[in-house]
Motif scaffolding. Structure first.
Motif, PDB file in Angstrom:
ATOM      1  N   ARG A 169      41.157  34.357  42.325  1.00 18.66           N
ATOM      2  CA  ARG A 169      42.290  35.030  42.956  1.00 18.66           C
ATOM      3  C   ARG A 169      43.485  35.028  41.995  1.00 18.66           C
ATOM      4  O   ARG A 169      43.811  34.011  41.388  1.00 18.66           O
ATOM      5  CB  ARG A 169      42.655  34.301  44.247  1.00 18.66           C
ATOM      6  N   LEU A 170      44.130  36.185  41.856  1.00 22.90           N
ATOM      7  CA  LEU A 170      45.313  36.338  41.028  1.00 22.90           C
ATOM      8  C   LEU A 170      46.432  36.939  41.869  1.00 22.90           C
ATOM      9  O   LEU A 170      46.235  38.001  42.468  1.00 22.90           O
ATOM     10  CB  LEU A 170      44.998  37.240  39.823  1.00 22.90           C
ATOM     11  N   ASN A 171      47.576  36.261  41.917  1.00 23.29           N
ATOM     12  CA  ASN A 171      48.700  36.723  42.739  1.00 23.29           C
ATOM     13  C   ASN A 171      48.276  36.998  44.184  1.00 23.29           C
ATOM     14  O   ASN A 171      48.693  37.976  44.799  1.00 23.29           O
ATOM     15  CB  ASN A 171      49.331  37.982  42.149  1.00 23.29           C
ATOM     16  N   GLY A 172      47.402  36.151  44.689  1.00 28.11           N
ATOM     17  CA  GLY A 172      46.991  36.263  46.074  1.00 28.11           C
ATOM     18  C   GLY A 172      45.857  37.231  46.334  1.00 28.11           C
ATOM     19  O   GLY A 172      45.377  37.329  47.460  1.00 28.11           O
ATOM     20  N   ARG A 173      45.393  37.956  45.303  1.00 29.30           N
ATOM     21  CA  ARG A 173      44.327  38.941  45.505  1.00 29.30           C
ATOM     22  C   ARG A 173      43.080  38.559  44.710  1.00 29.30           C
ATOM     23  O   ARG A 173      43.171  38.072  43.581  1.00 29.30           O
ATOM     24  CB  ARG A 173      44.786  40.333  45.083  1.00 29.30           C
ATOM     25  N   ILE A 174      41.915  38.789  45.309  1.00 27.94           N
ATOM     26  CA  ILE A 174      40.653  38.520  44.631  1.00 27.94           C
ATOM     27  C   ILE A 174      40.471  39.506  43.483  1.00 27.94           C
ATOM     28  O   ILE A 174      40.704  40.702  43.632  1.00 27.94           O
ATOM     29  CB  ILE A 174      39.478  38.614  45.627  1.00 27.94           C
ATOM     30  N   VAL A 175      40.043  38.986  42.339  1.00 30.41           N
ATOM     31  CA  VAL A 175      39.800  39.804  41.149  1.00 30.41           C
ATOM     32  C   VAL A 175      38.292  39.888  40.913  1.00 30.41           C
ATOM     33  O   VAL A 175      37.609  38.874  40.827  1.00 30.41           O
ATOM     34  CB  VAL A 175      40.483  39.202  39.904  1.00 30.41           C
ATOM     35  N   ARG A 176      37.800  41.131  40.823  1.00 29.14           N
ATOM     36  CA  ARG A 176      36.390  41.377  40.490  1.00 29.14           C
ATOM     37  C   ARG A 176      36.347  42.184  39.191  1.00 29.14           C
ATOM     38  O   ARG A 176      36.799  43.322  39.144  1.00 29.14           O
ATOM     39  CB  ARG A 176      35.689  42.148  41.618  1.00 29.14           C
ATOM     40  N   LEU A 177      35.806  41.587  38.140  1.00 32.31           N
ATOM     41  CA  LEU A 177      35.834  42.207  36.824  1.00 32.31           C
ATOM     42  C   LEU A 177      34.762  43.282  36.685  1.00 32.31           C
ATOM     43  O   LEU A 177      33.635  43.123  37.160  1.00 32.31           O
ATOM     44  CB  LEU A 177      35.648  41.150  35.738  1.00 32.31           C
ATOM     45  N   TYR A 178      35.147  44.368  36.030  1.00 30.24           N
ATOM     46  CA  TYR A 178      34.252  45.501  35.773  1.00 30.24           C
ATOM     47  C   TYR A 178      34.447  45.985  34.330  1.00 30.24           C
ATOM     48  O   TYR A 178      35.034  47.030  34.099  1.00 30.24           O
ATOM     49  CB  TYR A 178      34.565  46.671  36.712  1.00 30.24           C
ATOM     50  N   PRO A 179      33.963  45.239  33.334  1.00 30.12           N
ATOM     51  CA  PRO A 179      34.118  45.694  31.947  1.00 30.12           C
ATOM     52  C   PRO A 179      33.471  47.052  31.694  1.00 30.12           C
ATOM     53  O   PRO A 179      33.857  47.761  30.767  1.00 30.12           O
ATOM     54  CB  PRO A 179      33.422  44.601  31.128  1.00 30.12           C
TER      55      PRO A 179
END
Length: 636
Positions: A169-179
């Protein structure tokens, strides 16, 4: 959501600045708070409303108390213009007005305090403000805007870009990476380092199994304890997945898989024999190791060519090693002369017995000791798992390992080697891409052993629809298994590299160097002590300067907050994130409701049938046959 709050606040401030200046001030406070730290934009608004209501109710309470003592106060109905402007107004409106202003100020103050106490974000490194100074470097922690080209935000969901690689979570939001959103697209391979207690299963493996399921990917997961099978197996089945179990810990709850029957040509037999021998040997390239590989190749050829399928398995190879050399040679010769044994098998046998045969037999017998156990021998004696099936349809395969599974490296390395071979062949049949993408989530990756050709696989798998994500306890493990050069090549093919915690020196030094240094404002205090009495004066100079500071030093990574982690993503700034446990996902309730209590609910136990072994032409023990090995070798 908070972006919307900032936008609405900006519109309100612009429209109402003349007509309703109090509202404009409150909205302006929200804008300032949101600009400085996006997820704090709501604080001035919330506190303004709370204090405005408090002012209203406190005034009513005040009027009631005054009334008890015989006095009365006239109350007028509240009007919007009285509350949101600075014009003269009844006392009740003034209480609400000043409540709004005080609340907005307190909310802004709290957002500022939260910002100043922040250790790591896009504007701070260890609480030090980041300086916009290109001469000192532009490295810093990533914010939302810095990741837009390589990530999606929010929990996993159905549809395009609904999965990805969930890191936290970054700044309260879930981060899902998509390179693979980049141009050109990058593979979604990931190397994850997590020491003991770092929460790798809870905060990485299971969340990313959910992500894979949201996109309909097939899943191959290493399950060290069998818990993933019980937790996620039923849920995946409810979503239309076929579930397979390869259970080396409890083979009675497992499908069978026979590597001898799986091998199809000389290249695969060579890789199979090499994986078995090298993963059981300390010296992986010595002369005697090569002799053992040659002998095992010959035995595999013979088992496939001249024995019934129920006897063509690894335990039979161990049995053949006990045969007298002349009897075994007679079997090879006859099989070759009748056309059953291919010339490659005959040549391997002739090379194996040319010299040092007894040493090869002794070494290979020791290395095949893992299949002497009846449960493992039975598991590898039949063929039920179609490895290419996961590339054709939605399916999940759980590979369950026993605790301390290092002795199974030869079997596991062979299993994954054939897995990749079958998926590559299927992709070739379908225009270079799998009909259904496959994600490998390999926990305890080094316990799998050295997979033949893994460097080539991880460097070419993206275009086929294969994602490989492996978890280590430390980078030193990868170097020990693959060697420094190949370990570096494997890491270089992982655009996502995640550190969840640990104190391995090799790992912390690697991530510290890769994270780089940031230009930050540092405050220093100076005092002239050229004269002795100056030490006792209070005349000190406090100065602020721009300096370079590592985002994380090795010792800081080793002592990092266990709820946080860092990630490196190619073509993006590094990320400092808060871990997300899988129970925080919206799919968690459904997963927990369907979870099995035991493996037996997913895969019923099988009867322990005895396996069939080859019988030598003569009963060696009964006849008391004593073979002079040196004399036998001279025959060849």
């Amino acid at each position: 959501m908070t972006y919307l709050v900032v936008i609405v606040a900006a519109i309100v401030a612009a429209v109402m600045v003349k007509q309703y200046p109090v509202a404009a001030i409150v909205a302006g406070a929200a804008i300032v708070a949101g600009y400085r730290q996006r997820d704090k934009a709501f604080l001035p608004l919330v506190f303004a409303v709370l204090f405005g209501l408090a002012g209203y109710y406190l005034f009513n309470a005040y009027v009631s108390v005054i009334g008890l003592f015989g006095k009365s106060m006239a109350q007028e109905q509240l009007k919007l213009t009285d509350v949101l402007t600075f014009s003269k107004a009844p006392l009740s409106a003034l209480w609400v007005r000043y409540g709004l202003l005080i609340g907005a100020f307190i909310g802004l103050l709290l957002s500022s305090l939260a910002l100043s106490s922040s250790k790591h974000d896009s504007r701070h490194v260890h609480g030090l403000p980041v300086a916009r100074n290109a001469a000192k470097g532009t490295r810093r922690w990533a914010g939302d805007a810095d990741l837009a080209h390589v990530a999606e935000f929010g929990p996993p969901k159905e549809g395009r870009f609904g999965g990805g690689t969930l890191i936290g979570r970054l700044n309260g939001r879930i981060v899902r990476l998509y390179p693979d959103k980049c141009k050109p697209p990058l593979p979604q391979h990931a190397a994850v380092v997590a020491g003991t207690g770092a929460g790798k299963t809870f905060s990485f493996v299971i969340p990313n199994m959910v992500c894979a399921a949201m996109e309909g990917e097939s899943i191959v997961v290493t399950d060290p304890k069998g818990e993933l099978t019980c937790i996620l197996g039923p849920w995946l089945q409810s979503r239309g997945y076929k579930v397979y179990v390869f259970n080396l810990a409890h083979p009675q709850w497992s499908s069978f898989w026979n590597p001898v029957l799986e091998a199809r040509d000389d290249e695969e037999i060579t890789a199979f024999a090499t994986a078995i021998v090298q993963n059981a040997a300390k010296d992986k390239s010595g002369y005697f190791v090569m002799k053992e590989i040659q002998l095992l190749k010959a035995l595999i050829y013979l088992l496939k060519a001249d024995f019934p399928p129920e006897q063509a398995h690894l335990r039979s190879a161990l049995s053949l090693l006990s045969w007298p050399i002349e009897i075994l040679n007679e079997r090879f010769t006859k099989a070759y002369q009748t056309g059953k044994l291919p010339v490659e098998g005959w040549e391997e046998w002739r090379g194996a017995v040319s010299e040092n045969y007894q040493n090869a037999v002794s070494g290979l017998t020791a290395k095949l000791g893992v299949v002497r156990a009846a449960s493992i021998a039975r598991l590898l004696s039949k063929h039920e798992i179609d490895l290419s099936a996961l590339g054709r349809e939605k399916a999940a395969l759980f590979c369950i390992l026993p605790i301390g599974s290092g002795h199974l490296k030869p079997v596991l390395a062979t299993f994954y080697y054939f897995f990749f071979r079958r998926l590559y062949a299927l992709a070739a049949e379908n225009g270079g891409r799998l009909p259904n993408p496959v994600r490998f989530l390999l926990d305890e990756f080094t316990n799998v052993g050295q997979i033949p050709g893994f460097v080539e696989v991880i460097s070419t798998a993206r275009s086929l629809g294969i994602r490989i994500q492996f978890v280590l306890q430390g980078l030193k493990q990868l170097q020990d298994v693959y060697g420094a050069a190949e370990a570096e090549a494997i890491l270089s093919n992982c655009p996502i590299q995640v550190f969840l915690g640990g104190d391995d020196a090799t790992t912390t030094k690697y991530f510290s160097q890769r994270l780089g240094e940031a230009a930050v404002y540092a405050v220093s205090e100076r005092q002239d002590v050229s004269l002795p009495w100056n030490r006792y004066t209070k005349d000190r100079r406090i100065t602020e300067s721009v300096t370079k500071r590592p985002l994380m030093m090795p010792e800081e990574l080793a002592g990092m907050d266990p709820l946080h982690g860092v990630a490196l993503v190619r073509w993006a700034l590094p990320i400092y994130f808060k871990k997300v446990g899988w129970t925080e996902l919206k799919q968690a309730k459904e997963i927990q409701a369907l979870a099995a209590k035991s493996l037996a609910e997913i895969f019923p136990a099988r009867d322990e049938e005895p396996i069939e072994l080859p019988k030598p032409p003569v009963e060696i023990e009964e006849n008391g046959l004593d073979i002079d090995m040196e004399a036998a070798e001279e025959l060849f």
